[in-house]
Design a protein around this motif. Structure first.
Motif, short mmCIF file in Angstrom:
data_model
loop_
_atom_site.label_atom_id
_atom_site.label_comp_id
_atom_site.label_asym_id
_atom_site.label_seq_id
_atom_site.Cartn_x
_atom_site.Cartn_y
_atom_site.Cartn_z
N UNK A 1 -5.23 -3.41 11.04
CA UNK A 1 -5.89 -2.87 9.66
C UNK A 1 -7.51 -2.72 9.85
N UNK A 2 -7.75 -1.79 9.27
CA UNK A 2 -9.23 -1.24 9.19
C UNK A 2 -9.90 -2.15 8.45
N UNK A 3 -10.49 -3.36 9.24
CA UNK A 3 -11.52 -4.30 8.58
C UNK A 3 -11.88 -5.09 9.73
N UNK B 1 4.08 2.21 3.04
CA UNK B 1 4.46 3.58 2.97
C UNK B 1 5.84 3.81 3.97
N UNK B 2 6.18 5.06 4.10
CA UNK B 2 7.45 5.41 5.01
C UNK B 2 7.63 4.96 6.23
N UNK C 1 1.86 4.89 12.57
CA UNK C 1 0.80 5.15 11.55
C UNK C 1 1.19 5.11 10.45
N UNK C 2 0.78 4.08 9.78
CA UNK C 2 0.92 3.39 8.40
C UNK C 2 -0.50 3.59 7.37
N UNK C 3 -0.25 3.35 6.07
CA UNK C 3 -1.21 3.29 5.20
C UNK C 3 -1.80 2.02 5.30
N UNK C 4 -3.14 1.77 5.60
CA UNK C 4 -3.85 0.53 5.60
C UNK C 4 -3.45 -0.20 6.73
N UNK D 1 0.78 -1.27 0.01
CA UNK D 1 -0.11 -0.11 -0.09
C UNK D 1 0.96 1.37 -0.22
N UNK D 2 2.03 1.22 -0.53
CA UNK D 2 3.03 2.39 -0.57
C UNK D 2 3.91 2.59 -1.57
N UNK D 3 4.68 3.45 -1.55
CA UNK D 3 5.60 3.69 -2.55
C UNK D 3 7.09 3.23 -2.18
N UNK D 4 7.37 2.85 -0.86
CA UNK D 4 8.68 2.79 -0.57
C UNK D 4 8.75 1.02 -0.61
#
Length: 195
Positions: A153-155, A49-50, A181-184, A32-35
């Motif tokens: 995770x948000x589920x 994510x970072x 705090x990360x993405x997803x 879920x990120x660019x890294x």
């Protein structure tokens, strides 16, 4: 001394897999990120994510051995003897494979205490990761777990395999968490209280 920790990705309602052992969207944060974070097995990588990248890099670099149960070992085909953390694996089981030489980086032991002890020795000064829910619960009850790490995770799954179930010596108490705090996923690390 090395830290013995468990790390699981968990739904908001406490499950690490659905009733059929599926992880589905629980593992979406790994992409879920660019890294890019290369796994230590030399074959795979994560795109996170970072914040998640820093946490993941530290965990991968710091882990010297991994402990799991036979169910997870069978479910993953023993990661073909090369777990993504790049560390040797200790499998807690009463029924080791007939040919253990087929798994040169894997050690088979009969109980959780022996598994943690073997993993500590294999890891040298590095950390020991516990990667099975049942083994993590037993290690916590035995006082062998130093940290519980959760990638939340948000589920809501509604049903499935819980992170901790059937604890024999509850309640267990923890220090306040460190939070990334990360993405997803929100990554929480709780030190086990020893009082």
């Amino acid at each position: 001394m090395n830290t013995v920790f468990s790390h699981m990705t968990m739904s908001l309602d406490g499950y690490i897999a659905d009733p059929q052992d599926g992880c589905g969207e629980l593992f979406d944060w790994y992409n879920a990120g660019e890294v890019e974070v290369p796994a230590r097995d030399g074959h795979s990588s994560f795109q996170v994510d970072a914040g998640s990248a820093a946490m993941l890099r530290d965990m991968l670099a710091g882990t010297g051995a991994l402990v799991c149960g036979r169910r997870l070992f069978d479910h993953t085909n023993g990661w073909d003897d090369n777990h993504p953390v790049g560390a040797p694996v200790v499998v807690v089981t009463h029924r080791p494979p007939r040919d253990t030489t087929a798994w040169p980086r894997t050690t088979f032991v009969g109980d959780v205490a022996a598994g943690i002890a073997a993993a500590r020795e294999i890891a040298g000064g590095k950390d020991v990761a516990v990667a099975s829910a049942s083994i993590a619960a037993q290690a916590l009850d035995l006082g062998l777990l130093d940290e519980v790490r959760v990638s939340l995770v948000p589920v809501l799954l509604g049903a499935g395999i819980p992170y901790f179930a059937g604890l024999a010596r509850s309640p267990h108490r923890f220090e306040d968490p460190t939070v990334v705090v990360g993405s997803r996923a929100t990554h929480l690390t709780y030190a086990v209280r020893r009082d």
